[in-house]
Design a protein around this motif. Structure first.
Motif, PDB file in Angstrom:
ATOM      1  N   VAL A 108     -36.583   6.259  33.924  1.00  0.00           N
ATOM      2  CA  VAL A 108     -36.428   5.529  32.561  1.00  0.00           C
ATOM      3  C   VAL A 108     -36.170   7.046  31.707  1.00  0.00           C
ATOM      4  N   LYS A 109     -35.133   7.125  30.905  1.00  0.00           N
ATOM      5  CA  LYS A 109     -35.137   7.930  29.699  1.00  0.00           C
ATOM      6  C   LYS A 109     -35.425   7.406  28.577  1.00  0.00           C
ATOM      7  N   ASN A 125     -33.243   2.647  35.584  1.00  0.00           N
ATOM      8  CA  ASN A 125     -32.117   3.329  35.091  1.00  0.00           C
ATOM      9  C   ASN A 125     -31.849   2.762  33.626  1.00  0.00           C
ATOM     10  N   GLU A 127     -32.089   3.607  29.381  1.00  0.00           N
ATOM     11  CA  GLU A 127     -32.079   4.670  28.554  1.00  0.00           C
ATOM     12  C   GLU A 127     -32.501   4.067  27.031  1.00  0.00           C
ATOM     13  N   VAL A 145     -28.598   0.739  28.100  1.00  0.00           N
ATOM     14  CA  VAL A 145     -28.672   1.673  26.969  1.00  0.00           C
ATOM     15  C   VAL A 145     -28.948   1.095  25.716  1.00  0.00           C
ATOM     16  N   GLU A 147     -29.789   2.579  22.021  1.00  0.00           N
ATOM     17  CA  GLU A 147     -29.598   4.060  21.263  1.00  0.00           C
ATOM     18  C   GLU A 147     -30.933   4.205  20.089  1.00  0.00           C
TER      19      GLU A 147
END
Length: 214
Positions: A108-109, A125, A127, A145, A147
């Protein structure tokens, strides 16, 4: 022990104060909550978790290192306040409830300034950028994702492969189906089911989620 303050002294601010207390009790983190900042509440006002110690001007003149966590529901307001903070002594940690479940945290980012309230589940996976609020029981599927500056309300379910842009408000118990995109400045109403990609700057309600005007 690191000093921390909450920006926003309302109901969500008190919830975040509870979260910080719980983190101190259940993890190795050790935060010293010194109070609240708020631009709409008088300095010196207080609640059961602390006192309002200043506003944006006070924060920008703060002379010691200080961590700030935003507890404000409006993504646009968070974005605006953050843009006004120019004090280099201020940092923005991630505040993560001890029972948040990362299926594979190494995959995880994660940016900074995010808040994960109780019992969120983050798949693999994923973000997640900066200054996002996941407000309890939020499920985030694989390859998603997210943001910056998004407010994701309790019990939202985000399926795999979803892309979410910036400054979006995603209402309580709403569902975003797999591989759909939410752009920027979008409001998803409570209980809405997003079956199609949305268009920036619009509000969507219902099942299936339909664009409406106010």
């Amino acid at each position: 022990m690191r000093d921390i303050a909450i920006y926003g002294a309302g109901g969500f601010g008190r919830e975040v104060a509870c979260l910080i207390k719980r983190i101190n009790n259940e993890t190795e983190e050790c935060w010293n909550l010194i109070g609240f900042f708020d631009d709409g509440v008088s300095i010196g006002s207080s609640n059961e978790y602390g006192e309002v110690i200043g506003n944006i001007d006070t924060l920008n003149s703060w002379s010691k290192p200080l961590s700030i966590v935003f507890a404000i529901g409006s993504p646009k307001v968070v974005c605006s306040i953050h843009s006004k903070i120019i004090n280099p002594k201020i940092d923005f940690p991630n505040i993560i409830a001890p029972d948040t479940l990362f299926l594979d945290k190494d995959n995880v980012k994660l940016g900074y300034g995010n808040v994960f309230c109780s019992r969120c589940l983050i798949s693999c996976n994923v973000e997640i950028g900066n200054f996002n609020t996941l407000n309890g029981y939020v499920l985030v599927g694989h390859d998603t994702v997210i943001e910056n500056y998004n407010s994701i309300m309790p019990a939202v379910k985000i399926s795999g492969g979803v892309k979410i842009g910036q400054r979006n408000f995603i209402g309580v118990n709403s569902i975003i189906l797999q591989y759909k995109s939410i752009g920027d400045d979008t409001i998803i109403g409570a209980g809405a089911v997003v079956l199609r990609n949305t268009k920036d700057g619009n509000t969507y309600v219902g099942n299936p989620a339909t664009k409406v005007k106010y």
